[in-house]
Design a protein around this motif. Structure first.
Motif, short mmCIF file in Angstrom:
data_model
loop_
_atom_site.label_atom_id
_atom_site.label_comp_id
_atom_site.label_asym_id
_atom_site.label_seq_id
_atom_site.Cartn_x
_atom_site.Cartn_y
_atom_site.Cartn_z
N UNK A 311 43.22 41.04 35.16
CA UNK A 311 42.08 41.21 34.26
C UNK A 311 42.36 40.67 32.86
N UNK A 312 43.58 40.88 32.37
CA UNK A 312 43.85 40.59 30.96
C UNK A 312 44.72 39.36 30.72
N UNK A 313 45.42 38.85 31.74
CA UNK A 313 46.33 37.72 31.52
C UNK A 313 45.84 36.45 32.21
N UNK A 314 45.81 36.45 33.54
CA UNK A 314 45.40 35.26 34.27
C UNK A 314 44.90 35.65 35.65
N UNK A 315 43.92 34.89 36.12
CA UNK A 315 43.32 35.17 37.42
C UNK A 315 41.93 35.75 37.29
N UNK A 316 41.57 36.21 36.09
CA UNK A 316 40.26 36.81 35.86
C UNK A 316 39.13 35.79 36.00
N UNK A 317 39.50 34.50 35.89
CA UNK A 317 38.47 33.46 36.01
C UNK A 317 37.76 33.49 37.36
N UNK A 318 38.45 33.99 38.38
CA UNK A 318 37.87 34.02 39.73
C UNK A 318 37.37 35.39 40.13
N UNK A 319 37.41 36.35 39.22
CA UNK A 319 36.82 37.65 39.54
C UNK A 319 35.31 37.49 39.65
N UNK A 320 34.68 38.13 40.62
CA UNK A 320 33.24 37.92 40.83
C UNK A 320 32.41 38.51 39.70
N UNK A 321 31.25 37.91 39.50
CA UNK A 321 30.35 38.36 38.42
C UNK A 321 29.51 39.56 38.85
N UNK A 322 29.36 39.78 40.16
CA UNK A 322 28.51 40.87 40.65
C UNK A 322 29.22 42.22 40.48
N UNK A 323 28.43 43.28 40.41
CA UNK A 323 28.99 44.62 40.37
C UNK A 323 29.66 44.93 41.69
N UNK A 324 30.56 45.93 41.71
CA UNK A 324 31.34 46.22 42.90
C UNK A 324 30.51 46.75 44.06
N UNK A 325 29.27 47.16 43.80
CA UNK A 325 28.41 47.66 44.86
C UNK A 325 27.29 46.68 45.21
N UNK A 326 27.44 45.43 44.77
CA UNK A 326 26.40 44.44 45.04
C UNK A 326 26.33 44.17 46.54
N UNK A 327 25.11 43.96 47.04
CA UNK A 327 24.91 43.78 48.48
C UNK A 327 25.61 42.56 49.05
N UNK A 328 25.90 41.57 48.22
CA UNK A 328 26.53 40.34 48.71
C UNK A 328 27.93 40.59 49.28
N UNK A 329 28.59 41.66 48.84
CA UNK A 329 29.92 41.96 49.35
C UNK A 329 29.90 42.47 50.79
N UNK A 330 28.76 42.89 51.25
CA UNK A 330 28.66 43.50 52.59
C UNK A 330 27.96 42.57 53.58
N UNK A 331 27.88 41.28 53.21
CA UNK A 331 27.32 40.26 54.11
C UNK A 331 28.38 39.19 54.38
N UNK A 332 28.11 38.36 55.38
CA UNK A 332 28.98 37.23 55.71
C UNK A 332 30.43 37.65 55.98
#
Length: 574
Positions: A311-332
């Protein structure tokens, strides 16, 4: 009528679960622009820095498709008919990233270094528990061995097998610069493992004692009681381990290999200290139960530290923009599950086969069992080298596949296999030359040292095939063809290795030597056939599948090439 026409025009798109949401036509220009985006993915290969996050403009309507785009041809193509467009020989596409065997070898060595340290430090967490509890008594030591075996087979192997799907999904998505999708795969896999954690928790906490009694016999109630307590405590650290393991793969897919090393450089010594304090300290020490408690605390510390780094150093660039309960996480979830099953099969097949070999070795006497422990432990430690190399190769090849770079993928795969053969021979030579020294590190018993050093000759030969099997498995994982490795491991260990091992050990009375000769035969089978599948890979088809996967992730992902691609090409291509 409309649905029938769309099915004919978009045959690959309509093979996916979300095909009904696809409403736009895809012409050649869109596909070329998409491929060009992917080819920009190997930009920062020598720096280890995250490239700038391209703001992809995804068009979902037929009218927006024609805005600002200048098609290469006026005809409209379907994804089922674009193999020539995707071919690296196509003159209409931008030149792919340039690489060479020397470049790839240097990159693999550089990436493998921190991974080897990471895996060795992670392995030390279990070793610390064995050392701290072993001095309490033989029953306690046996209980740690029994509970560790049970935890590995029923828990850790499943988690590590499932998380290997991220080596394909996240790395390929990163290769095509779908940064948000990288994070979405990470969250989806974490949710999947948390669902799998529920039966693991129930099994370890409520049914472990009953099951272990059935396995070892009712006459060993003290042993079972200790082992059950160990598992009951260990169960509360599994969520932390899940997040840490997934974060590790998530960061590795971005080329960030050192983050987990930093965390473990702190946590491994901390775990050893906690093992002493919680087991042996006169004021705080809790005896046997302190060992699993130290593992639980360590797992959660590793989880929070690596999450903080992300979160604070590196790798945060690829964290998803959606909230953790967004429906897109439960598809595909289909492809994730299809990649996870062979991943679990590969890990489970190998781990369980070695447990069977160890159990069988115990029938040949105490010296044979002690020698087996020495040989297997030494081979596990040396295995961290090819395993690290396979992760680096898997990530590298997945990037090139994501970048639609066929020639670069071929070079990276060949280089990885060359490195496997060279390093495998080097490992074999070192193990053969210092076999007596390695055996003497574990015991001072001369008869055990002699037997172990003789078996280590076979262990040295084992190294060559172990490297090749591991690396080709990593290449298949980068391609998204884990099912081949899963089938090969299942067939080789249970239909080749174990039958030959039992035949040579018992019928020809070669005992421990026979067991290891059988394992070499099985691993030779794996290495030969996996190498065959890698050499005969249809790279165009693999790249086409990757492009199709990216396009259908949220429907038809059409890229605004007019505003995006020129700037990208001028600033970010190597």
């Amino acid at each position: 009528m409309t649905d029938r026409l769309e099915n004919e025009r978009f045959p690959l798109l309509h093979n996916h679960s979300r095909r009904n949401s696809v409403t736009a036509e895809v012409n050649e220009n869109d596909i070329i622009a998409y491929v060009q985006l992917r080819r920009a993915s190997i930009v920062s290969v020598g720096t280890g820095k995250m490239p700038s996050h391209f703001a992809l403009t995804l068009k979902m309507s037929r009218s927006s498709l024609n805005e600002g785009l200048h098609p290469v041809r006026s005809t409209t193509s379907t994804l089922g008919d674009v193999s020539e467009i995707l071919s690296v020989h196509s003159k209409s596409l931008i030149n792919e990233p340039h690489t060479s065997v020397g470049t790839e070898a240097k990159v693999l060595m550089r990436y493998s270094g921190p991974l080897i340290v990471t895996f060795l430090l992670q392995y030390s967490l279990t070793v610390a528990s064995v050392f701290s509890v072993g001095r309490l008594g033989s029953v306690e030591l046996a209980a740690v061995s029994l509970s560790s075996m049970t935890a590995n087979i029923s828990g850790y192997a499943i988690i590590q097998g499932v998380s290997t799907c991220l080596d394909t999904l996240c790395a390929q998505a990163f290769g095509r610069k779908d940064f948000n999708t990288v994070g979405m795969h990470f969250i989806r896999c974490t949710y999947l493992l948390m669902l799998l954690y529920i039966p693991i928790f129930v099994l370890w906490v409520f049914f472990s004692e009953l099951i272990l009694l059935k396995l070892v016999g009712a006459d060993k109630q003290d042993l079972v009681a200790y082992a059950s307590q160990y598992l009951q405590v260990l169960a509360f650290g599994i969520p932390g381990f899940i997040v840490f393991e997934n974060l590790k793969h998530f960061l590795q897919s971005q080329g960030i290999f050192h983050a987990s090393t930093y965390v473990l450089l702190f946590c491994a010594p901390l775990n050893a200290l906690m093992n002493y304090v919680l087991v042996w300290d006169e004021k705080i020490g809790m005896g046997f139960i302190g060992a699993p408690l130290s593992v639980v605390i360590t797992n959660w510390i590793m989880c929070f530290f690596l999450l903080g780094y992300t979160i604070y150093v590196n790798g945060y660039q690829c964290l998803p923009r959606q909230s953790l309960l967004h429906e897109s996480y439960f598809r595909n979830w289909n492809r994730m599950i299809k990649l996870s099953i062979p991943g679990v099969l590969m890990v489970e097949a190998e781990w369980l086969a070695f447990e069977i070999i160890t159990f069988t070795a115990s029938t040949f006497g105490t010296d044979a069992l002690a020698a087996q422990s020495i040989v297997s432990t030494t081979c596990v430690l040396l295995y961290q080298v090819p395993f690290a190399l396979s992760i680096a190769a898997s990530t590298r090849i997945a990037w090139y596949i994501g970048a639609a770079a066929k020639n670069a993928s071929l070079i990276a795969a060949k280089t990885a296999m060359y490195c496997a053969l060279v390093l495998g021979c080097l490992n074999a030579l070192v193990l053969y030359q210092f076999r007596v020294f390695f055996a003497s590190l574990y015991t001072s018993d001369s008869s055990v040292i002699e037997l172990a050093s003789q078996v280590l000759v076979i262990g040295a030969i084992y190294q060559i095939n172990d490297f090749l099997a591991c690396i080709t498995g990593g290449i298949l994982r980068g391609q998204g063809r884990q099912h081949i490795g899963g089938i090969m491991n299942l067939v080789s260990y249970y239909f080749v290795a174990l039958p030959f091992a039992f035949l040579i050990a018992f019928h020809f009375e070669m005992k421990l030597f026979g067991l290891w000769i059988g394992m070499i035969i099985g691993l030779l089978f794996v290495s030969i056939f996996q190498t065959y599948f890698v050499v005969t890979s249809d790279w165009d088809h693999i790249i086409l599948e990757c492009i199709n996967e990216g396009i259908v992730e949220d429907g038809a992902l059409l890229i605004d090439a007019h505003s995006l691609v020129p700037a990208m090409l001028s600033n970010h291509l190597v």
